[in-house]
Write a protein that holds these residues in place. Sequence first.
Motif, PDB file in Angstrom:
ATOM      1  N   LEU A 222     -74.488   5.866  24.065  1.00 42.43           N
ATOM      2  CA  LEU A 222     -73.570   5.119  23.214  1.00 42.43           C
ATOM      3  C   LEU A 222     -73.469   5.712  21.813  1.00 42.43           C
ATOM      4  O   LEU A 222     -74.409   6.327  21.315  1.00 42.43           O
ATOM      5  N   ASP A 223     -72.321   5.482  21.183  1.00 44.16           N
ATOM      6  CA  ASP A 223     -72.188   5.836  19.774  1.00 44.16           C
ATOM      7  C   ASP A 223     -73.063   4.894  18.947  1.00 44.16           C
ATOM      8  O   ASP A 223     -73.542   3.866  19.442  1.00 44.16           O
ATOM      9  N   GLU A 224     -73.287   5.234  17.699  1.00 47.85           N
ATOM     10  CA  GLU A 224     -74.225   4.478  16.867  1.00 47.85           C
ATOM     11  C   GLU A 224     -73.819   3.010  16.727  1.00 47.85           C
ATOM     12  O   GLU A 224     -74.663   2.112  16.763  1.00 47.85           O
ATOM     13  N   ASP A 225     -72.525   2.740  16.568  1.00 46.61           N
ATOM     14  CA  ASP A 225     -72.077   1.357  16.432  1.00 46.61           C
ATOM     15  C   ASP A 225     -72.382   0.541  17.684  1.00 46.61           C
ATOM     16  O   ASP A 225     -72.916  -0.569  17.611  1.00 46.61           O
TER      17      ASP A 225
ATOM     18  N   ASP B 133     -75.802  -6.963  22.552  1.00 48.50           N
ATOM     19  CA  ASP B 133     -77.170  -7.091  23.065  1.00 48.50           C
ATOM     20  C   ASP B 133     -77.222  -7.578  24.520  1.00 48.50           C
ATOM     21  O   ASP B 133     -77.964  -7.003  25.328  1.00 48.50           O
ATOM     22  N   PRO B 134     -76.491  -8.629  24.899  1.00 42.29           N
ATOM     23  CA  PRO B 134     -76.575  -9.088  26.296  1.00 42.29           C
ATOM     24  C   PRO B 134     -76.145  -8.018  27.294  1.00 42.29           C
ATOM     25  O   PRO B 134     -76.715  -7.905  28.382  1.00 42.29           O
ATOM     26  N   TRP B 135     -75.130  -7.227  26.947  1.00 42.00           N
ATOM     27  CA  TRP B 135     -74.653  -6.184  27.857  1.00 42.00           C
ATOM     28  C   TRP B 135     -75.589  -4.982  27.866  1.00 42.00           C
ATOM     29  O   TRP B 135     -75.806  -4.386  28.924  1.00 42.00           O
ATOM     30  N   ARG B 136     -76.154  -4.627  26.716  1.00 42.15           N
ATOM     31  CA  ARG B 136     -77.098  -3.503  26.685  1.00 42.15           C
ATOM     32  C   ARG B 136     -78.336  -3.795  27.527  1.00 42.15           C
ATOM     33  O   ARG B 136     -79.008  -2.874  27.990  1.00 42.15           O
ATOM     34  N   ALA B 137     -78.647  -5.078  27.735  1.00 43.90           N
ATOM     35  CA  ALA B 137     -79.804  -5.451  28.553  1.00 43.90           C
ATOM     36  C   ALA B 137     -79.558  -5.193  30.039  1.00 43.90           C
ATOM     37  O   ALA B 137     -80.498  -5.246  30.842  1.00 43.90           O
TER      38      ALA B 137
ATOM     39  N   TRP C  21     -74.902  -6.176  17.281  1.00 43.28           N
ATOM     40  CA  TRP C  21     -75.662  -7.329  17.750  1.00 43.28           C
ATOM     41  C   TRP C  21     -74.990  -8.033  18.916  1.00 43.28           C
ATOM     42  O   TRP C  21     -75.649  -8.527  19.832  1.00 43.28           O
ATOM     43  N   TRP C  22     -73.645  -8.077  18.905  1.00 44.85           N
ATOM     44  CA  TRP C  22     -72.944  -8.830  19.934  1.00 44.85           C
ATOM     45  C   TRP C  22     -73.033  -8.168  21.303  1.00 44.85           C
ATOM     46  O   TRP C  22     -72.822  -8.815  22.346  1.00 44.85           O
TER      47      TRP C  22
END
Length: 242
Positions: free
Chosen positions: A87-90, A98-102, A95-96
């Motif tokens: 992913l790019d840095e942003d 977070d649920p998908w990155r999990a 924060w929003w």
Amino acid sequence: MLTAIALLCVILALWLAAASYCVLRLEISFHQALLYVPFKLFFRISDRPIMIARGAQTPVIYAVWHQSRLEPALMLALLPQDTLHILDEDSAHAWWLDPWRALARTIGFNAHHVFVSRRLVRRLKGGGRLAVYLPDEESPTPKEFRLFRAIARIASNAQARVVPVYVEGADRTLFSLAAKGHPRQLAPKLKVAALEPLTIAELVARSETEKPMGANAFFERMLAVRRPGMNEKERPIPPEPR
């Protein structure tokens, strides 16, 4: 109070039912489906082509046009959960998200060394999957084109297949990364497009350009997923390497 509770129960039941339908239809996990359903319903997403990407034989690189902040969330919810998302840095720190990155493993993008990492090649050779996000630029500068060369080199070294992915309409959402003034809508209809997985060698062999470099063949393939039926005269010319 009872009415509010009843309404909440109905909404929850519909959400669970829609998620169960997505699990059966798209073969994603229930966790992925729960986080995908709000996007699916709000943007009325046409998503059947994602099965092309999900069914790709490993090693595979999913190359996603990054037009908006939606693509990382959508791909985390739709691609196999053993995919490593770069992913790019942003997107790596928003924060929003977070649920998908999990839902899968992610790492932040570092243009100086991430895409020349031997660990990525080893991961692919071990039957891995990568998802990379390419800036939404059909006429990249030589500096921007280095990303295409790096991905093509990794795919070649790992003998990995490449699957181009494009979310049509994402640039018109309020999540768009397009410049100010680009038309936006509250809830445009989105359509996921994907092409069959091919290796860089196969892309070179199929290219209409005489003796193209692997990066150029990869770039042409990325343009093809967003502009079906584009002929040779319409195709932008990749920048010369520096």
